[in-house]
Scaffold this active site. Structure first.
Site, PDB file in Angstrom:
ATOM      1  N   THR A  35     -35.721 102.449  -8.581  1.00  0.00           N
ATOM      2  CA  THR A  35     -35.096 100.998  -8.855  1.00  0.00           C
ATOM      3  C   THR A  35     -36.293  99.816  -9.170  1.00  0.00           C
ATOM      4  O   THR A  35     -36.090  98.890  -9.375  1.00  0.00           O
ATOM      5  CB  THR A  35     -34.057 100.435  -7.808  1.00  0.00           C
ATOM      6  OG1 THR A  35     -34.482 100.404  -6.577  1.00  0.00           O
ATOM      7  CG2 THR A  35     -32.832 101.398  -7.897  1.00  0.00           C
ATOM      8  N   TYR A 141     -23.315 100.750   2.792  1.00  0.00           N
ATOM      9  CA  TYR A 141     -24.283 100.154   2.637  1.00  0.00           C
ATOM     10  C   TYR A 141     -24.757  99.237   4.180  1.00  0.00           C
ATOM     11  O   TYR A 141     -25.771  99.605   4.728  1.00  0.00           O
ATOM     12  CB  TYR A 141     -24.466  98.924   1.669  1.00  0.00           C
ATOM     13  CG  TYR A 141     -25.598  97.974   1.572  1.00  0.00           C
ATOM     14  CD1 TYR A 141     -26.762  98.513   1.521  1.00  0.00           C
ATOM     15  CD2 TYR A 141     -25.482  96.719   1.821  1.00  0.00           C
ATOM     16  CE1 TYR A 141     -28.038  97.451   1.713  1.00  0.00           C
ATOM     17  CE2 TYR A 141     -26.453  95.538   2.053  1.00  0.00           C
ATOM     18  CZ  TYR A 141     -27.821  96.157   1.691  1.00  0.00           C
ATOM     19  OH  TYR A 141     -28.940  95.296   2.223  1.00  0.00           O
TER      20      TYR A 141
HETATM   21  N1  UFG Z   1     -20.078  86.173  -7.614  1.00  0.00           N
HETATM   22  C1  UFG Z   1     -19.035  85.864  -8.338  1.00  0.00           C
HETATM   23  N2  UFG Z   1     -19.285  86.157  -9.672  1.00  0.00           N
HETATM   24  C2  UFG Z   1     -20.452  86.965  -9.907  1.00  0.00           C
HETATM   25  C3  UFG Z   1     -21.164  87.637  -9.034  1.00  0.00           C
HETATM   26  C4  UFG Z   1     -21.022  87.128  -7.459  1.00  0.00           C
HETATM   27  O1  UFG Z   1     -18.425  84.783  -8.187  1.00  0.00           O
HETATM   28  O2  UFG Z   1     -20.467  87.360 -11.103  1.00  0.00           O
HETATM   29  C5  UFG Z   1     -19.853  85.803  -6.220  1.00  0.00           C
HETATM   30  C6  UFG Z   1     -19.372  86.763  -5.046  1.00  0.00           C
HETATM   31  O3  UFG Z   1     -17.979  86.983  -4.953  1.00  0.00           O
HETATM   32  C7  UFG Z   1     -20.001  86.271  -3.782  1.00  0.00           C
HETATM   33  C8  UFG Z   1     -21.212  85.395  -4.375  1.00  0.00           C
HETATM   34  O4  UFG Z   1     -21.058  84.996  -5.601  1.00  0.00           O
HETATM   35  O5  UFG Z   1     -19.079  85.398  -3.253  1.00  0.00           O
HETATM   36  C9  UFG Z   1     -22.521  86.022  -3.993  1.00  0.00           C
HETATM   37  O6  UFG Z   1     -22.425  87.231  -4.513  1.00  0.00           O
HETATM   38  P1  UFG Z   1     -23.667  88.337  -4.713  1.00  0.00           P
HETATM   39  O7  UFG Z   1     -22.991  89.546  -5.247  1.00  0.00           O
HETATM   40  O8  UFG Z   1     -24.744  87.577  -5.357  1.00  0.00           O
HETATM   41  O9  UFG Z   1     -24.108  88.320  -3.156  1.00  0.00           O
HETATM   42  P2  UFG Z   1     -23.446  89.078  -1.846  1.00  0.00           P
HETATM   43  O10 UFG Z   1     -23.298  87.834  -1.277  1.00  0.00           O
HETATM   44  O11 UFG Z   1     -21.957  89.740  -2.376  1.00  0.00           O
HETATM   45  O12 UFG Z   1     -24.502  89.995  -1.171  1.00  0.00           O
HETATM   46  C10 UFG Z   1     -25.220  89.641  -0.407  1.00  0.00           C
HETATM   47  C11 UFG Z   1     -26.216  90.605  -0.269  1.00  0.00           C
HETATM   48  C12 UFG Z   1     -25.863  91.856  -0.208  1.00  0.00           C
HETATM   49  C13 UFG Z   1     -25.357  91.946   1.577  1.00  0.00           C
HETATM   50  C14 UFG Z   1     -24.245  91.035   1.221  1.00  0.00           C
HETATM   51  C15 UFG Z   1     -23.641  90.752   2.520  1.00  0.00           C
HETATM   52  O13 UFG Z   1     -26.964  90.506  -1.620  1.00  0.00           O
HETATM   53  O14 UFG Z   1     -27.274  92.832   0.030  1.00  0.00           O
HETATM   54  O15 UFG Z   1     -24.711  89.660   0.907  1.00  0.00           O
HETATM   55  O16 UFG Z   1     -22.158  90.569   2.530  1.00  0.00           O
HETATM   56  F1  UFG Z   1     -24.849  93.220   1.613  1.00  0.00           F
END
Ligand code: UFG
Length: 329
Positions: A35, A141
């Protein structure tokens, strides 16, 4: 003596390679490039292409170099994929940690800084989250990272190896000059997806649910700039160098921003209207994740400097604008 950065060609690893180099450390990188991107590794940095699950690769690196400490970023990190393919995650993440710790023990390398995650907590019991709060991961994860922390803990009790585990909240942004940044083949993160709209790669961004119990109904996260994050790794190594005990720290800004607020900030930064549509909730998303990073402030003397969402997004925008196809450009 050198610092070995495992996974130094990935998003967070590559920013740490720059930060440690600027700090004056001699950096060596190992990455299997599954990656990661070789193009992110600066000229002049000693680079080994290989998998840390291969003990021969590690033996070669530890024999050919004098390694003082390991900074460990090698892992799969997609929450959704981990639910679908748990064994892939345990094999790579946990398996990599086993061979790495074994090699460190064989070669008397006694310090490791580990890339952990807020996902070790699972659904938070309270906000902001403290390091002492329960860890009940809700996906493989987060579980794999928690297992890796526990492995380091048992190993550190038996041998002289000391570790710092850094539990990141939402890492974002790019190196200030726009030369390195986030480039995932399968992008799932909010900010890169938002910026794909002004880049002309998608016509709207989907908001995963607007019925959460938050101020505007969209999920709240604690975003921290990748350069501030890298500085925490340098401070964590200084901490171990000066005799600090094995420890775990949250890394976040302590402030939460909603998905809607992030889109608004991106609109200001890019000058693009960035249409947004409300979609379904994404399974497993907690409504709010905000760190209490007091411990990192008090013990590591770490304090994030890039705290405005517009400033964070502006660095990501600089990278994506100059590299619309990532490292392929
Ligand atoms: N989101 C959207 N639309 C999108 C993508 C994301 O609304 O197209 C929202 C998600 O639902 C979330 C927020 O944006 O509420 C952030 O999402 P991300 O995917 O950017 O990040 P996460 O909070 O899901 O993930 C992060 C880290 C992970 C970790 C996680 C812990 O990137 O490595 O927090 O819950 F595991």
């Amino acid at each position: 003596m050198s610092v070995l950065i495992c996974g130094g060609a990935g998003y967070i690893g590559s920013h740490n390679v720059r930060a440690f180099t600027q700090h004056g450390d001699d950096v060596i990188v190992v990455d299997n490039l599954e990656t990661g991107h070789k193009a992110s590794v600066p000229e002049g940095i000693k680079f080994y292409e290989g998998d840390i699950r291969n003990a021969e690769v590690l033996d070669r690196i530890f024999t050919e170099n004098k390694i003082e400490a390991v900074i460990h970023f090698c892992a799969y990190s997609l929450v959704g994929e981990s639910v679908d393919k748990p064994l892939k995650y345990f094999n790579n993440n946990v398996g990599g940690m086993i061979t790495l710790l074994e090699a460190m023990q064989r070669h008397n390398v006694m310090r490791i800084i580990f890339s952990s995650t807020a996902a070790t907590y699972g659904e938070p019991k309270r906000i902001p989250i403290l390091e002492t709060d329960p860890t009940e991961p809700t996906n493989p994860y987060g579980e794999s990272k928690r297992i890796m922390e526990k492995m380091m803990n048992w190993v550190s009790r038996r041998y002289d190896i000391r570790y710092v585990s850094l539990r990141y909240f939402n890492v974002a942004g790019a190196w200030h000059d726009g030369t390195i940044g986030e480039d995932h083949r399968n992008e799932t993160h909010l900010i890169p997806l938002i910026l794909q709209v002004p880049l002309g790669k998608r016509d709207h961004v989907t908001i995963y649910g607007d019925d959460y119990p938050t101020k505007d109904g969209t999920c709240i996260r604690d975003y921290i700039h990748v350069e501030d994050l890298a500085k925490a790794h340098i401070l964590a190594l200084e901490y171990l160098r000066s005799g600090g005990e094995s420890n775990i720290f949250n890394l976040g800004s302590g402030d939460g921003y909603s998905v809607m607020e992030m889109i608004t900030a991106a609109r200001k930064v890019t000058g693009h209207e960035i249409p947004a549509k409300i979609g379904e909730r994404r399974p497993g998303d907690p409504a709010r994740l905000v760190a209490d990073s007091t411990k990192a402030h008090d013990i590591l003397h770490w304090k994030p400097e890039i705290v405005s969402m517009e400033d964070i997004i502006a660095t990501a925008w600089k990278w994506h604008q100059s590299h619309p196809n990532g490292y392929a450009d």
